[in-house]
Design an enzyme around this catalytic site. Sequence first.
Site, PDB file in Angstrom:
ATOM      1  CD  GLU A   1      -2.994  -1.102   2.251  1.00 47.62           C
ATOM      2  OE1 GLU A   1      -4.111  -1.611   2.050  1.00 47.62           O
ATOM      3  OE2 GLU A   1      -2.681  -0.553   3.329  1.00 47.62           O
TER       4      GLU A   1
ATOM      5  CD  GLU B   1      -4.374  -6.152   2.592  1.00 50.01           C
ATOM      6  OE1 GLU B   1      -5.153  -5.368   3.201  1.00 50.01           O
ATOM      7  OE2 GLU B   1      -3.147  -6.158   2.765  1.00 50.01           O
TER       8      GLU B   1
END
Length: 582
Positions: free
Chosen positions: A159, A235
């Site tokens: 991320e 995710e």
Amino acid sequence: MNTHTFEIRDDFYMDGEKIKIISGGMHYFRIPWQYWRDRLEKLKALGCNTVETYVAWNVHEPKEGQFCFEGMYDIKKFIELAGELGLWVIVRPSPFICAEWEFGGLPAWLLSKESIRLRTNTEPFLSLVERYYQELFQILTPLQLPYGGPIIMMQIENEYGYYGNDVNYMITLKSSMEKNGAIVPFVTSDGPTKQTLMDGGIPGVLPTGNFGSRTRERFQIMKECIGDKPLMCMEFWIGWFDAWECGKHNTSDLEENKKDLTDMLELGHVNFYMFHGGTNFGFMNGANFYDRLEPDVTSYDYDAILTENGELTKKYYEFQKIIGTYTTLPKVNFTTDIKKCAYGTLAINRKVSLFSVLDDISKEVVSPCTLTMEQLGQNYGYILYRTKLHRGTHIKKCRILGAGDRAILFAEEQQVGIRYNLELEQEYDFEVPKEEVTLDILMENMGRVNFGLRLEEQAKGIKKGVAFDGMLHCNWSHYTLPLDNVDQIDFNKSYKVGTPSFYEFELDIKEACDTFLALNGWGKGCVFVNGENIGRFWERGPQKRLYIPAPFLKVGRNQIIVFETDGKIGENISLEAEPDLG
């Protein structure tokens, strides 16, 4: 050796044939190694063909230059076991993992490096990552698919589009992984916006998305960015984590989850976050900081597909039905016999005050100014600051400057206040019993931030000092308390009511089972079972009971030590058969 090829083209291909990746996330470092097989068997029975895991740098290099790949941290054994069960593996070995894990997986000792810049193309950060990769990839490299292992993909960073846009840093990480033997395809994973995908991306590497809702909308945005490449949610947030004082255990909307899963399997590929969350054993919970510090609880149940202690949920069976429409569900026998027990109530066996055993479990370090944990070579736990104070009996305008995260103040071993979070730098008056006193400040590191722009501000203890009435106070003794040596506690020494203290309990059992420790009436602290730190407790919840896995117990006599800091003591503790997450 059975070797295969895995390629990322317009889709994912195994040996030239299209495949659909149905993966579940679980972190080997949050699960007793004795239960890895059980959790992986349940993953396979769900219909998954892949397991995904982060790699936590801080557990593998707990002290600079000292590496650990044993027990719960034996990543080689975990990956080999997945391969033995016929599962592929996605490994995410970035230096930073977020994961609601302490400091996002970065080792705390990085903060002892003056002027270090984390997650950037700078020194000394990159050299330290390179040294770590040299050790880690000795394990990972031979476990890749082309060499007969189960690893099919690796992730670069995590991320990063939420943190920065240093593309040279990302390129350097990729080059380091390749230099150390990575040959499987790489991916990145970011929030599903054009900006995050761009900032966290790297030319020639497939971006994947992290999200928990609105799948068709998110995939459309990703499609506009990646073109003719496979869509994957790396995710799929099918639950959420809990922070202390958040009020209740967070759960998801199962019907919404089911709709999103159906869309993901129709349009692309999925990795459940989390299939099985596990536990933040020890002091390894992370934290967030938005308006204030929000440390995570010990449980990482996450409202996942398996519970914290590995049981099947309604979510498991509902997801299994959906997955069964896209693949043939395998027949899997669960080979690990796991039982739960309520062992009943235990009375305190022995007790001793921290102040009585301080010199047994710590060594005094004297300095004119307060030093942080990191400056003293400490990563986790507590630290006690001691000084002489001669300011009369009414202490005015006390401020604890640059501190993290929770302070308990004592004058002559009598508690005179608790300051937590944003209260630390606020002025605070208190009374002391005489003109000159010994002042102790017990600081607790509640868990370093694992997300956002405050990573470089995570020094714990007292950084800038303690001021009274506008004046900085000097001359301090420091006692580091990582509590990794509870076997050295002498319970024959004195106990004083209202002080931070250790309480010993004994449990005699004929069979080791999973159980859950209830601390009704107790304030705040942590618990050790046969020397293993099973995590923190706090009366503010939401979590009310701590999970004790059977492998942490033994037939015969077991020792449980409760360290309580606030002077709030229950009449006993109890071991129950069910969890209570609030």
